[in-house]
Design a protein around this motif. Structure first.
Motif, PDB file in Angstrom:
ATOM      1  N   GLY A  74     -47.725  43.540  37.909  1.00  0.00           N
ATOM      2  CA  GLY A  74     -47.783  42.947  39.237  1.00  0.00           C
ATOM      3  C   GLY A  74     -48.814  41.841  39.353  1.00  0.00           C
ATOM      4  N   LEU A  75     -48.434  40.751  40.018  1.00  0.00           N
ATOM      5  CA  LEU A  75     -49.349  39.629  40.255  1.00  0.00           C
ATOM      6  C   LEU A  75     -49.258  39.218  41.719  1.00  0.00           C
ATOM      7  N   SER A  76     -50.311  39.512  42.472  1.00  0.00           N
ATOM      8  CA  SER A  76     -50.396  39.100  43.875  1.00  0.00           C
ATOM      9  C   SER A  76     -51.168  37.789  43.928  1.00  0.00           C
ATOM     10  N   MET A  77     -50.425  36.684  44.037  1.00  0.00           N
ATOM     11  CA  MET A  77     -51.078  35.363  44.055  1.00  0.00           C
ATOM     12  C   MET A  77     -50.154  34.363  44.721  1.00  0.00           C
ATOM     13  N   GLY A  78     -50.774  33.408  45.442  1.00  0.00           N
ATOM     14  CA  GLY A  78     -50.007  32.400  46.154  1.00  0.00           C
ATOM     15  C   GLY A  78     -50.007  32.649  47.654  1.00  0.00           C
ATOM     16  N   MET A  79     -50.336  31.595  48.415  1.00  0.00           N
ATOM     17  CA  MET A  79     -50.349  31.664  49.873  1.00  0.00           C
ATOM     18  C   MET A  79     -49.525  30.501  50.426  1.00  0.00           C
ATOM     19  N   SER A  80     -49.644  30.225  51.716  1.00  0.00           N
ATOM     20  CA  SER A  80     -48.776  29.222  52.342  1.00  0.00           C
ATOM     21  C   SER A  80     -48.782  27.883  51.615  1.00  0.00           C
ATOM     22  N   SER A  81     -49.958  27.459  51.136  1.00  0.00           N
ATOM     23  CA  SER A  81     -50.074  26.121  50.554  1.00  0.00           C
ATOM     24  C   SER A  81     -49.687  26.054  49.085  1.00  0.00           C
ATOM     25  N   ASP A  82     -49.604  27.221  48.420  1.00  0.00           N
ATOM     26  CA  ASP A  82     -49.414  27.158  46.968  1.00  0.00           C
ATOM     27  C   ASP A  82     -48.509  28.263  46.415  1.00  0.00           C
ATOM     28  N   PHE A  83     -47.656  28.847  47.267  1.00  0.00           N
ATOM     29  CA  PHE A  83     -46.857  29.955  46.759  1.00  0.00           C
ATOM     30  C   PHE A  83     -45.784  29.510  45.776  1.00  0.00           C
ATOM     31  N   LYS A  84     -45.326  28.266  45.872  1.00  0.00           N
ATOM     32  CA  LYS A  84     -44.272  27.820  44.945  1.00  0.00           C
ATOM     33  C   LYS A  84     -44.773  27.739  43.500  1.00  0.00           C
ATOM     34  N   PRO A  85     -45.916  27.077  43.224  1.00  0.00           N
ATOM     35  CA  PRO A  85     -46.417  27.132  41.849  1.00  0.00           C
ATOM     36  C   PRO A  85     -46.794  28.546  41.414  1.00  0.00           C
ATOM     37  N   ALA A  86     -47.241  29.376  42.353  1.00  0.00           N
ATOM     38  CA  ALA A  86     -47.573  30.758  42.003  1.00  0.00           C
ATOM     39  C   ALA A  86     -46.332  31.496  41.496  1.00  0.00           C
ATOM     40  N   VAL A  87     -45.212  31.302  42.191  1.00  0.00           N
ATOM     41  CA  VAL A  87     -43.963  31.943  41.766  1.00  0.00           C
ATOM     42  C   VAL A  87     -43.544  31.430  40.387  1.00  0.00           C
ATOM     43  N   MET A  88     -43.675  30.133  40.181  1.00  0.00           N
ATOM     44  CA  MET A  88     -43.280  29.564  38.893  1.00  0.00           C
ATOM     45  C   MET A  88     -44.140  30.099  37.748  1.00  0.00           C
ATOM     46  N   LEU A  89     -45.359  30.541  38.081  1.00  0.00           N
ATOM     47  CA  LEU A  89     -46.272  31.028  37.046  1.00  0.00           C
ATOM     48  C   LEU A  89     -46.370  32.550  37.007  1.00  0.00           C
ATOM     49  N   GLY A  90     -45.447  33.221  37.709  1.00  0.00           N
ATOM     50  CA  GLY A  90     -45.334  34.660  37.519  1.00  0.00           C
ATOM     51  C   GLY A  90     -45.661  35.563  38.684  1.00  0.00           C
ATOM     52  N   ALA A  91     -45.977  35.024  39.862  1.00  0.00           N
ATOM     53  CA  ALA A  91     -46.297  35.890  41.011  1.00  0.00           C
ATOM     54  C   ALA A  91     -45.161  36.862  41.294  1.00  0.00           C
ATOM     55  N   THR A  92     -45.508  38.103  41.521  1.00  0.00           N
ATOM     56  CA  THR A  92     -44.517  39.079  41.976  1.00  0.00           C
ATOM     57  C   THR A  92     -44.676  39.353  43.469  1.00  0.00           C
ATOM     58  N   VAL A  93     -45.798  38.919  44.026  1.00  0.00           N
ATOM     59  CA  VAL A  93     -46.077  39.039  45.459  1.00  0.00           C
ATOM     60  C   VAL A  93     -46.743  37.751  45.924  1.00  0.00           C
ATOM     61  N   VAL A  94     -46.248  37.181  47.030  1.00  0.00           N
ATOM     62  CA  VAL A  94     -46.927  36.038  47.643  1.00  0.00           C
ATOM     63  C   VAL A  94     -47.302  36.413  49.070  1.00  0.00           C
ATOM     64  N   ARG A  95     -48.441  35.887  49.527  1.00  0.00           N
ATOM     65  CA  ARG A  95     -49.007  36.249  50.824  1.00  0.00           C
ATOM     66  C   ARG A  95     -48.976  35.007  51.723  1.00  0.00           C
ATOM     67  N   VAL A  96     -48.029  34.964  52.644  1.00  0.00           N
ATOM     68  CA  VAL A  96     -47.785  33.749  53.432  1.00  0.00           C
ATOM     69  C   VAL A  96     -48.009  34.035  54.914  1.00  0.00           C
ATOM     70  N   GLY A  97     -48.865  33.233  55.543  1.00  0.00           N
ATOM     71  CA  GLY A  97     -49.148  33.420  56.963  1.00  0.00           C
ATOM     72  C   GLY A  97     -48.664  32.270  57.803  1.00  0.00           C
ATOM     73  N   THR A  98     -49.399  31.144  57.747  1.00  0.00           N
ATOM     74  CA  THR A  98     -49.131  30.010  58.615  1.00  0.00           C
ATOM     75  C   THR A  98     -47.672  29.559  58.561  1.00  0.00           C
ATOM     76  N   ALA A  99     -47.112  29.438  57.381  1.00  0.00           N
ATOM     77  CA  ALA A  99     -45.754  28.929  57.235  1.00  0.00           C
ATOM     78  C   ALA A  99     -44.697  29.867  57.821  1.00  0.00           C
ATOM     79  N   LEU A 100     -45.048  31.137  57.979  1.00  0.00           N
ATOM     80  CA  LEU A 100     -44.114  32.091  58.573  1.00  0.00           C
ATOM     81  C   LEU A 100     -44.227  32.179  60.084  1.00  0.00           C
ATOM     82  N   PHE A 101     -45.412  31.907  60.600  1.00  0.00           N
ATOM     83  CA  PHE A 101     -45.656  32.117  62.020  1.00  0.00           C
ATOM     84  C   PHE A 101     -45.696  30.830  62.839  1.00  0.00           C
ATOM     85  N   GLU A 102     -45.812  29.675  62.170  1.00  0.00           N
ATOM     86  CA  GLU A 102     -45.951  28.426  62.909  1.00  0.00           C
ATOM     87  C   GLU A 102     -44.970  27.384  62.374  1.00  0.00           C
ATOM     88  N   ASP A 103     -44.439  26.558  63.281  1.00  0.00           N
ATOM     89  CA  ASP A 103     -43.535  25.469  62.872  1.00  0.00           C
ATOM     90  C   ASP A 103     -44.308  24.343  62.220  1.00  0.00           C
TER      91      ASP A 103
END
Length: 217
Positions: free
Chosen positions: A188-217
């Motif tokens: 398991g790899l918990s890494m990546g947030m609103s500003s950088d979750f895409k590169p995190a996924v490309m580098l192996g994240a199994t969990v991303v933690r996203v706040g602003t992009a989910l709650f705000e337009d």
């Protein structure tokens, strides 16, 4: 956009990044970071299908989540902020997963309270991947011993977690955490947030933690 549309946009971006890396998008879990968000905003995302939520502070989570969890028993709550050992009892009772285990004393406190409560949250070992004094997380060189300590405890090991330094390219830090996980035989790899979750996924994240992009337009 409404909550459902924002969520779908993020899921589509996760899927695109995963496919670029030759990964199955289903292997990446989205956590909605709901700290500072209202019960109404959270309910909107739950209705849209979101089931994993992250909170940074135990007291804030206690103020809003017991009633939400009573209505939505299939929601999983994640502790993603620094956790004091004296909050271990409340954390064990409230959270399904703790992402910020960074020292043996906290592991000992969580394990003790888990035994009392008959409920053992999964834990991520947080690594101070950028070696920043102001950040939580164990030193890179101490990650192995802390992972081994979790494996010898009653708490399930979920993986490793890290937050790269701000205002620098995060990719090398994600890659370093992924290498550390491989070396320690951790999935398991918990890494990546609103500003950088895409590169995190490309580098192996199994969990991303996203706040602003989910709650705000």
């Amino acid at each position: 956009m409404n909550a459902a549309e924002r969520r779908q946009t993020i899921l589509d971006q996760i899927a695109a990044a995963a496919k670029l890396a030759g990964r199955d998008p289903a292997d990446v879990r989205l956590i909605a970071v709901s700290k500072t968000r209202s019960v109404e905003d959270i309910e909107d995302l739950i209705e849209a299908g979101q089931r994993d939520f992250g909170e940074s502070r135990v007291q804030e989570a206690l103020a809003k989540w017991p009633s939400l969890l009573a209505r939505h028993s299939d929601v999983r709550l994640h502790c993603i902020g620094r956790l004091q050992s004296n909050k271990a009892s409340e954390a064990v009772k409230l959270f399904n997963v703790v992402h910020s285990l960074d020292r043996p004393s906290l592991l000992e406190a969580l394990a003790k309270e888990a035994e009392k409560a008959g409920r053992a949250p999964s834990v991520y070992v947080q690594v101070n991947i950028g070696e920043e004094e102001q950040k939580g997380g164990c030193a890179i060189g101490e990650a192995g011993s802390l992972v081994q300590a979790v494996r010898s405890s009653p708490l399930p090991l979920a993986g490793l977690m890290a937050i790269p330094p701000q205002d620098v390219e995060p990719g090398p830090y994600f890659a370093l955490l992924a290498k550390l996980a491989r070396d320690l035989d951790v999935d398991g790899l918990s890494m990546g947030m609103s500003s950088d979750f895409k590169p995190a996924v490309m580098l192996g994240a199994t969990v991303v933690r996203v706040g602003t992009a989910l709650f705000e337009d």
